[in-house]
Each structure stands twice: as structure tokens, then as C-alpha cells.
Write a protein that holds these residues in place. Sequence first.
Motif, PDB file in Angstrom:
ATOM      1  N   TYR A  62      45.071  54.715  -9.148  1.00 49.58           N
ATOM      2  CA  TYR A  62      43.763  54.203  -9.560  1.00 49.58           C
ATOM      3  C   TYR A  62      42.952  55.420 -10.011  1.00 49.58           C
ATOM      4  O   TYR A  62      42.747  56.370  -9.244  1.00 49.58           O
ATOM      5  CB  TYR A  62      43.058  53.491  -8.407  1.00 49.58           C
ATOM      6  CG  TYR A  62      41.732  52.870  -8.787  1.00 49.58           C
ATOM      7  CD1 TYR A  62      41.659  51.548  -9.208  1.00 49.58           C
ATOM      8  CD2 TYR A  62      40.545  53.605  -8.726  1.00 49.58           C
ATOM      9  CE1 TYR A  62      40.452  50.966  -9.558  1.00 49.58           C
ATOM     10  CE2 TYR A  62      39.335  53.043  -9.079  1.00 49.58           C
ATOM     11  CZ  TYR A  62      39.284  51.722  -9.502  1.00 49.58           C
ATOM     12  OH  TYR A  62      38.080  51.166  -9.857  1.00 49.58           O
ATOM     13  N   ASP A  63      42.484  55.422 -11.261  1.00 47.08           N
ATOM     14  CA  ASP A  63      41.764  56.561 -11.822  1.00 47.08           C
ATOM     15  C   ASP A  63      40.279  56.455 -11.506  1.00 47.08           C
ATOM     16  O   ASP A  63      39.627  55.455 -11.849  1.00 47.08           O
ATOM     17  CB  ASP A  63      41.964  56.623 -13.334  1.00 47.08           C
ATOM     18  CG  ASP A  63      43.405  56.930 -13.709  1.00 47.08           C
ATOM     19  OD1 ASP A  63      44.155  57.391 -12.823  1.00 47.08           O
ATOM     20  OD2 ASP A  63      43.780  56.718 -14.879  1.00 47.08           O
ATOM     21  N   ASP A  64      39.763  57.482 -10.852  1.00 44.00           N
ATOM     22  CA  ASP A  64      38.346  57.547 -10.487  1.00 44.00           C
ATOM     23  C   ASP A  64      37.657  58.526 -11.439  1.00 44.00           C
ATOM     24  O   ASP A  64      37.602  59.724 -11.198  1.00 44.00           O
ATOM     25  CB  ASP A  64      38.206  58.011  -9.036  1.00 44.00           C
ATOM     26  CG  ASP A  64      36.745  58.157  -8.623  1.00 44.00           C
ATOM     27  OD1 ASP A  64      35.865  57.660  -9.364  1.00 44.00           O
ATOM     28  OD2 ASP A  64      36.490  58.794  -7.579  1.00 44.00           O
ATOM     29  N   THR A  66      34.534  58.647 -12.099  1.00 47.17           N
ATOM     30  CA  THR A  66      33.231  59.090 -11.589  1.00 47.17           C
ATOM     31  C   THR A  66      33.381  60.202 -10.554  1.00 47.17           C
ATOM     32  O   THR A  66      32.436  60.931 -10.274  1.00 47.17           O
ATOM     33  CB  THR A  66      32.498  57.911 -10.933  1.00 47.17           C
ATOM     34  OG1 THR A  66      33.231  57.468  -9.782  1.00 47.17           O
ATOM     35  CG2 THR A  66      32.378  56.746 -11.924  1.00 47.17           C
ATOM     36  N   GLU A  67      34.569  60.311  -9.973  1.00 47.85           N
ATOM     37  CA  GLU A  67      34.880  61.307  -8.943  1.00 47.85           C
ATOM     38  C   GLU A  67      34.014  61.110  -7.686  1.00 47.85           C
ATOM     39  O   GLU A  67      33.845  62.033  -6.890  1.00 47.85           O
ATOM     40  CB  GLU A  67      34.699  62.741  -9.477  1.00 47.85           C
ATOM     41  CG  GLU A  67      35.512  63.044 -10.727  1.00 47.85           C
ATOM     42  CD  GLU A  67      35.236  64.432 -11.271  1.00 47.85           C
ATOM     43  OE1 GLU A  67      34.718  65.285 -10.513  1.00 47.85           O
ATOM     44  OE2 GLU A  67      35.529  64.676 -12.455  1.00 47.85           O
ATOM     45  N   LEU A  69      34.119  57.859  -5.787  1.00 46.65           N
ATOM     46  CA  LEU A  69      34.565  56.734  -4.977  1.00 46.65           C
ATOM     47  C   LEU A  69      35.073  57.214  -3.618  1.00 46.65           C
ATOM     48  O   LEU A  69      35.714  58.260  -3.504  1.00 46.65           O
ATOM     49  CB  LEU A  69      35.678  55.967  -5.692  1.00 46.65           C
ATOM     50  CG  LEU A  69      35.286  55.272  -7.004  1.00 46.65           C
ATOM     51  CD1 LEU A  69      36.481  54.573  -7.612  1.00 46.65           C
ATOM     52  CD2 LEU A  69      34.136  54.287  -6.775  1.00 46.65           C
ATOM     53  N   ASP A  73      35.204  52.213  -0.953  1.00 43.91           N
ATOM     54  CA  ASP A  73      35.186  51.633  -2.303  1.00 43.91           C
ATOM     55  C   ASP A  73      36.590  51.241  -2.746  1.00 43.91           C
ATOM     56  O   ASP A  73      36.787  50.208  -3.404  1.00 43.91           O
ATOM     57  CB  ASP A  73      34.601  52.639  -3.294  1.00 43.91           C
ATOM     58  CG  ASP A  73      33.161  53.007  -2.961  1.00 43.91           C
ATOM     59  OD1 ASP A  73      32.411  52.108  -2.536  1.00 43.91           O
ATOM     60  OD2 ASP A  73      32.793  54.198  -3.108  1.00 43.91           O
ATOM     61  N   ILE A  74      37.556  52.072  -2.400  1.00 42.22           N
ATOM     62  CA  ILE A  74      38.919  51.837  -2.869  1.00 42.22           C
ATOM     63  C   ILE A  74      39.535  50.602  -2.214  1.00 42.22           C
ATOM     64  O   ILE A  74      40.251  49.818  -2.872  1.00 42.22           O
ATOM     65  CB  ILE A  74      39.780  53.088  -2.616  1.00 42.22           C
ATOM     66  CG1 ILE A  74      39.353  54.212  -3.545  1.00 42.22           C
ATOM     67  CG2 ILE A  74      41.271  52.794  -2.799  1.00 42.22           C
ATOM     68  CD1 ILE A  74      39.527  53.901  -5.023  1.00 42.22           C
ATOM     69  N   ASN A  79      38.317  46.536  -6.196  1.00 42.15           N
ATOM     70  CA  ASN A  79      38.963  47.763  -6.663  1.00 42.15           C
ATOM     71  C   ASN A  79      40.450  47.787  -6.327  1.00 42.15           C
ATOM     72  O   ASN A  79      41.242  48.430  -7.013  1.00 42.15           O
ATOM     73  CB  ASN A  79      38.293  48.991  -6.052  1.00 42.15           C
ATOM     74  CG  ASN A  79      36.899  49.226  -6.608  1.00 42.15           C
ATOM     75  OD1 ASN A  79      36.650  48.935  -7.781  1.00 42.15           O
ATOM     76  ND2 ASN A  79      35.990  49.715  -5.779  1.00 42.15           N
ATOM     77  N   LYS A  97      39.417  64.368 -13.719  1.00 45.52           N
ATOM     78  CA  LYS A  97      39.214  63.153 -12.926  1.00 45.52           C
ATOM     79  C   LYS A  97      39.930  63.234 -11.578  1.00 45.52           C
ATOM     80  O   LYS A  97      40.822  64.050 -11.358  1.00 45.52           O
ATOM     81  CB  LYS A  97      39.739  61.949 -13.701  1.00 45.52           C
ATOM     82  CG  LYS A  97      41.233  61.998 -13.935  1.00 45.52           C
ATOM     83  CD  LYS A  97      41.682  60.872 -14.848  1.00 45.52           C
ATOM     84  CE  LYS A  97      43.172  60.996 -15.152  1.00 45.52           C
ATOM     85  NZ  LYS A  97      43.623  59.985 -16.116  1.00 45.52           N
ATOM     86  N   TRP A 100      43.443  58.186  -7.228  1.00 46.02           N
ATOM     87  CA  TRP A 100      43.845  57.634  -5.935  1.00 46.02           C
ATOM     88  C   TRP A 100      45.261  57.082  -6.065  1.00 46.02           C
ATOM     89  O   TRP A 100      45.598  56.414  -7.029  1.00 46.02           O
ATOM     90  CB  TRP A 100      42.895  56.519  -5.509  1.00 46.02           C
ATOM     91  CG  TRP A 100      41.534  57.008  -5.073  1.00 46.02           C
ATOM     92  CD1 TRP A 100      40.497  57.352  -5.875  1.00 46.02           C
ATOM     93  CD2 TRP A 100      41.102  57.191  -3.739  1.00 46.02           C
ATOM     94  NE1 TRP A 100      39.416  57.748  -5.137  1.00 46.02           N
ATOM     95  CE2 TRP A 100      39.758  57.658  -3.802  1.00 46.02           C
ATOM     96  CE3 TRP A 100      41.672  57.011  -2.483  1.00 46.02           C
ATOM     97  CZ2 TRP A 100      39.000  57.943  -2.676  1.00 46.02           C
ATOM     98  CZ3 TRP A 100      40.914  57.293  -1.358  1.00 46.02           C
ATOM     99  CH2 TRP A 100      39.606  57.767  -1.449  1.00 46.02           C
ATOM    100  N   ARG A 181      43.986  60.796  -2.171  1.00 45.51           N
ATOM    101  CA  ARG A 181      43.085  61.154  -3.272  1.00 45.51           C
ATOM    102  C   ARG A 181      43.393  62.593  -3.691  1.00 45.51           C
ATOM    103  O   ARG A 181      43.376  63.517  -2.868  1.00 45.51           O
ATOM    104  CB  ARG A 181      41.622  61.054  -2.838  1.00 45.51           C
ATOM    105  CG  ARG A 181      40.619  61.387  -3.938  1.00 45.51           C
ATOM    106  CD  ARG A 181      39.201  61.400  -3.382  1.00 45.51           C
ATOM    107  NE  ARG A 181      38.203  61.599  -4.424  1.00 45.51           N
ATOM    108  CZ  ARG A 181      37.817  62.797  -4.883  1.00 45.51           C
ATOM    109  NH1 ARG A 181      38.371  63.904  -4.377  1.00 45.51           N
ATOM    110  NH2 ARG A 181      36.902  62.894  -5.829  1.00 45.51           N
TER     111      ARG A 181
END
Length: 693
Positions: A62-64, A66-67, A69, A73-74, A79, A97, A100, A181
Motif C-alpha cells: 500500500y503506497d503512502d 502522504t508519508e 499514515l 489508518d492502515i 484502507n 514515498k 506499507w 512500513r
Amino acid sequence: MARAEKASAHRRRFGKHSISVVVVMLLVLLTSLLSPLQAGAVMPVILDRAPRVELSGFMERYDDHTEKLTLADIINPKNAIGFTQLKGNLNDGYSHKAVWLRFTLSRTSRFPAEAWLRLYPPYLDHVTVFIQTGHDQSSASSWRKILLGDHTPVADRPVPNADFLAPLLLPLETPVTIYVRVQAISSLNFGASVHTPTDMNRQTSTSILFQGGYLAIVIVISLLNFIYFMRIKDRLFLYFALYALAVSINYFSISGILSLILPGSAHLVSDYLADIGKGGGILLVSVFLIRLFATELTPFTRRYLKLMVVIGALTILADPLGFYIEMAPVTSLGMLFLFFVVSWLSYKAVKNNKPGGQLFFIAFGISNLGYFIHFLQLLGLVPLGWWNINNIQYASLLNIVLMTFALAERLRETEQRAMAALRESELRSVELATERVATERQQRFLTMVSHEYRTPLSIIRSSLDIMNLQMSDQYPENRSELDKMKRAVRRLVEVMDVSLEKSRLSDSREKEGAERTLVAPFMASEIEEVRALWPKRTFIFTISLTDHAIDAEKHYLTTALFNLFDNAQKYSLPDSPIEIDCHGEGDEVVIRIKNQSDGILTNETEELFKKYQRGSNSNNTNGSGLGLWLVQEIIQRHNGTVTLEKSGDHVEVTVRLPLADTVEKSTKDETPLIEKLNELSLSFVGLDAVNTV
């Protein structure tokens, strides 16, 4: 009967094991169907007999972007469904980035409850692991958080190790979900594997042994090349020693072994050391290549290697000054092109038969392959796998070893050339000693002969004086003949005096100094002499000089001019005049001697200045072929030039001498010319003059 019972027992155990595996799989499937949090999750990895299980192909991502999360949240259902299947390992290249990763483990009774989760590569900056410990995945208390990554102090990690390790406590036949992460300022690559404690101990021991051996070999090779440099002062060995040291520094930082050597500060200096090692390696290998392939470089490749020196220096400064992200792609692309440049240069070295060229070609070929795969991996173009995780270490080690052999071969050939030069020097010394002995013998002989000639010449001169007194009144018509004889004898006496003086100067290693000489009276005196010697020959002399002066050694210059005048009258057509012109041109005095001769060929003019070389028109005249050679030696001694030209039926000799006010006196040793004068026959000048009487 016993065999049948054993077979039956084996089938029962196998049946129980198969049933347990099926039960675990059904439980996992039922859990995934009932729990919304597991939406989209892959099947769990079954840990059974194998002591080591690679998780490649069993992870979701899962690409975050916003850096920001968090785990809460995950695991949120909206999500959780955003995870996608990851084929193989994570391989995103240079990226800012955060990513996760999620995977599920489940063990059978054959796999121990206590295990280790190994995460790699060990140069990842930030790694956070969340391991499920409770049944309620929505509760924070159901997760255990572990901080890893090379920016995390070793004291905060579960165990000090070159790899990133997280301890696992796996319940029997119960799925355990793990979130990881990862984030890096360099290349974003990630892989994971699960090990039994025994296998992890073996893996750690093997890794430490390999890394320690690698570093030991590189450091020893670096020291050996530094010793070579101290021995022969060839900077090529110094550059290679520093390059090997830079490679070891880079390996220190990216292999994870730095955390074992400097556990208290590894997280603070690892990135800086990595940049120093990488940038320093690029800088030093570029300087090394410029010196190693100096004869193979083209202007383009030379400029490119100098550019790589600059890129290497900027790479060293990139992390401290905060522009590593911008610099990393430039460095990688520069290195990719450098592989082709090095391959081409090493191929040219083999083609040119350069010492150690084949070893250089093989060494650079191996390193280029390893670094090429590594940089494609950093750029995300080659997937991370077990087969290429350490390829750069293998390639660089083979490169450094082979390069050392190649440099040793270069050193061996250099020593062979030095020994050959030494032997040649010794032979030359023997030859010079032999020549010196021969020259000394010749000088002694010349001194003896010159001395012995003085007595009879004195008697002849005295007799001519008496004859002149007695016959001047009775036979006035013979006065001119007597004058010619007296002039010839005086010329022979001068030759003897010059020979004796040269012998003395050679023995004492002294040098004869030049005198400031006015050209006009000197030339007038010389012309008067030749007119008296050859009264039947017409000499037309013109001069347009007044107070022009040259620095001249009169004995030598008189000999040179006399030989030119003698050649002119000897090879001129009967009754043809000899024209002598003396004038100034700029900072030079020019003396031209022109006579009519139809025997000399145009292509002979340069050859006549060689030793023992005579012209095609000299068959009926006496001589040894030394005259013009001696003239050229004397004129060059005076920093001048002499040329001979054929134009129609005329031959013209031009002598150019620098004026005294514009020439710096020569500092060359005159001994060679003295030896050349002593080589001449005693009859060369003087007896020629006598023969004309």
C-alpha cells in the motif's frame, strides 16, 4: 509383520499431518471470509518443514504518498482494501514515498514457535514492524511495534545484528498478520524471510564470516598497493589503494556490519560513510583510469572521466548539504555510462598489448557486470532477489583481486624494463670507457706526432728564410714561389699548434673561450691568405660590414673558412672566379661563397655534410670526406648554420653567424668537437695546402 506395522504407523502419522494442514488452511479461509479487515488479503505463508522461507510473492503493498499514515489508518477497513498483490519483492528504485507491506504467517507443528523475521537490504533508512499478538486487529494492544532501519540506534533494536531482525512468537496453526512500513531517501528495495533459530544462527555466522573476510581481503590489498606505491613511487598504486579503501568504507555502511563495529553511532554516520565510499570510489577510479589508460584515452573519454571526478566529489557532499535525492540519479546514470567507457578502454588496452591488459579487461568486465546489475536494481529495473542481493560485493572483490594481479604484472614488466635499461647502461658505460681509452691514446699519439713535426717544420722555415735572403737579389723571379712555400709551412705550423692546444684542453677538461671579433678585418685577412696561396685563382670579395662583431674561436673559424675556400678552388672549373660576399641580415652575419662547378648533383647537397661522404665530382681530387662535416661542426659550435645549394652550374655555400650583441654564449661542452678535431688526419688541412704549392 513388523514392516507392515511400521508402514501402517507411518501412514497414520502422515494422515494426521495432512489433516492438520487442511484444518489450518480451512481456518485461515474461514477467517478471511468472516473478517472485513482481511479483505483482499493473500493466502498465509505456511511454515512447515523448511528452516527458511522467503516471502517473495506473498506480500501485499500500500503506497503512502502522504508519508503520514499510521497503523490505525492502515488497518481501517477503507484502507485495508487498498492493498495490492506484490509480485516478488518490493523494488521501487529511488523514491520519497513510504510503502506499507502486509503478509500473514501460519506454522504447523513441524516449525518452531520461536522464529526470526529477517528484513533486507540492511541499508534501508526507516523500517517499522507491527506484529499481530491479539485476536482483535482493530485494537492497538493487539500489535507489537518494533523499530528497525539503519537510522535506528542499535540499542533500540531487538538484537544487535548486521541484518534487521524481528523476533516472532507464532501460535500453532493460527494466522499471524504482520505489517511493515519502509521508507528510504535512497533506493527503495525490500525483501523478507522467516528463519528458525538454528538457521538464523547459521545465517548470521555465515554473513559475519563472509563480510569479515571480504573486508580483510580488501584492506590487505589496499595496504599492499600502498606499499608498492611507497616502493616505486608510482601514483597508480596509490590511487588504487585509496579506491579499494573507499570500496571497503562503502561496504561498511551498506552491509550492516557498521552496527556491530560502532553500535553507538552507526545510525548517525552510516549515510555519510556510504556517500563518502560511493563518491570517493567514483572519484578515485576515474583518476585511476585517467592514469592507467593514458595512451588509450581520446579527448572525449578524458573529459568524461574528469566529469566523473566532479560527480564523485559532489556525491561525497550530497548528503551533508542536503541534495542527495537530486544527485543520486545523476550519479547512477554517470556510472552506467562509465561501465561502457571502462569496457572500451580495457579492450583497447588488450588490443595495444598493454602490460596486464587481459587481466584489466577481465577485472573490469566482472565489476561492470556486478555494478550494472546493482545500479539497475537501485533504479528499480531489476527485481531484488537472493541471487543479486550481494552481487556488488562478489563483483568488487573479484575486481580488486584481479586488478591487484594486473598491477603486479605491470610492476613486474616495469622492473624488467628497468633491469634491461640497467644492463644497457652498463654496456654503454663499458663502451664509453673503451672510447675514452681510445681517445686518450689518440690524443697522446696526436701530441707526439704534432710535437715531432715542429722540429722539421722549424728547419724548413729557417731554410726558406735563408733562401729568401740569398736568392732575393739573384733570382727575383722565384720570390713568389718562396712566399707560397713559407705560407704553406706557416699553415702547417698553425695546424700543429692547434692540435697541441686541443690535446692539452682535452686532458684538463678546460673549455676554450670565444673572443669578440670584428668581421671585416677578420674576413679581409682570410681572403688575403687564400689569394696568396692560390694566386692563379680569381677571388672576388665584396663586404658591406663596418663594425659588426661576432663571438668567435678564431682557430676553429679559420679552419672552417679555409676548408670552404679550398673546396671552392679545388672543384671550380678552370679560370672561373670564386665569389665571396659578406654582409649583415638582421641579427646575423652572412658569408656566401659561390663557384662554378658542373660535377655535383642536386640531391647530394645534404649528404655532403655527413662524415666520410664525398661528392660525385671528387674522383680526381685528394680528400677524405671530412671537410664539410668539420665545417658544419665548427659553425654549429658558433651557434650558426651552414647550407649548400646547387643552382644551374653554380654551387653556393651560405654561412650564417649570430652577431655578438644578440647571441647567448653556448653552454654546451666543447669536448665532443675537440675529439672530432683529433679524429682528423694530420694532413687534412695542412698537407692539402702544401699540395697546392
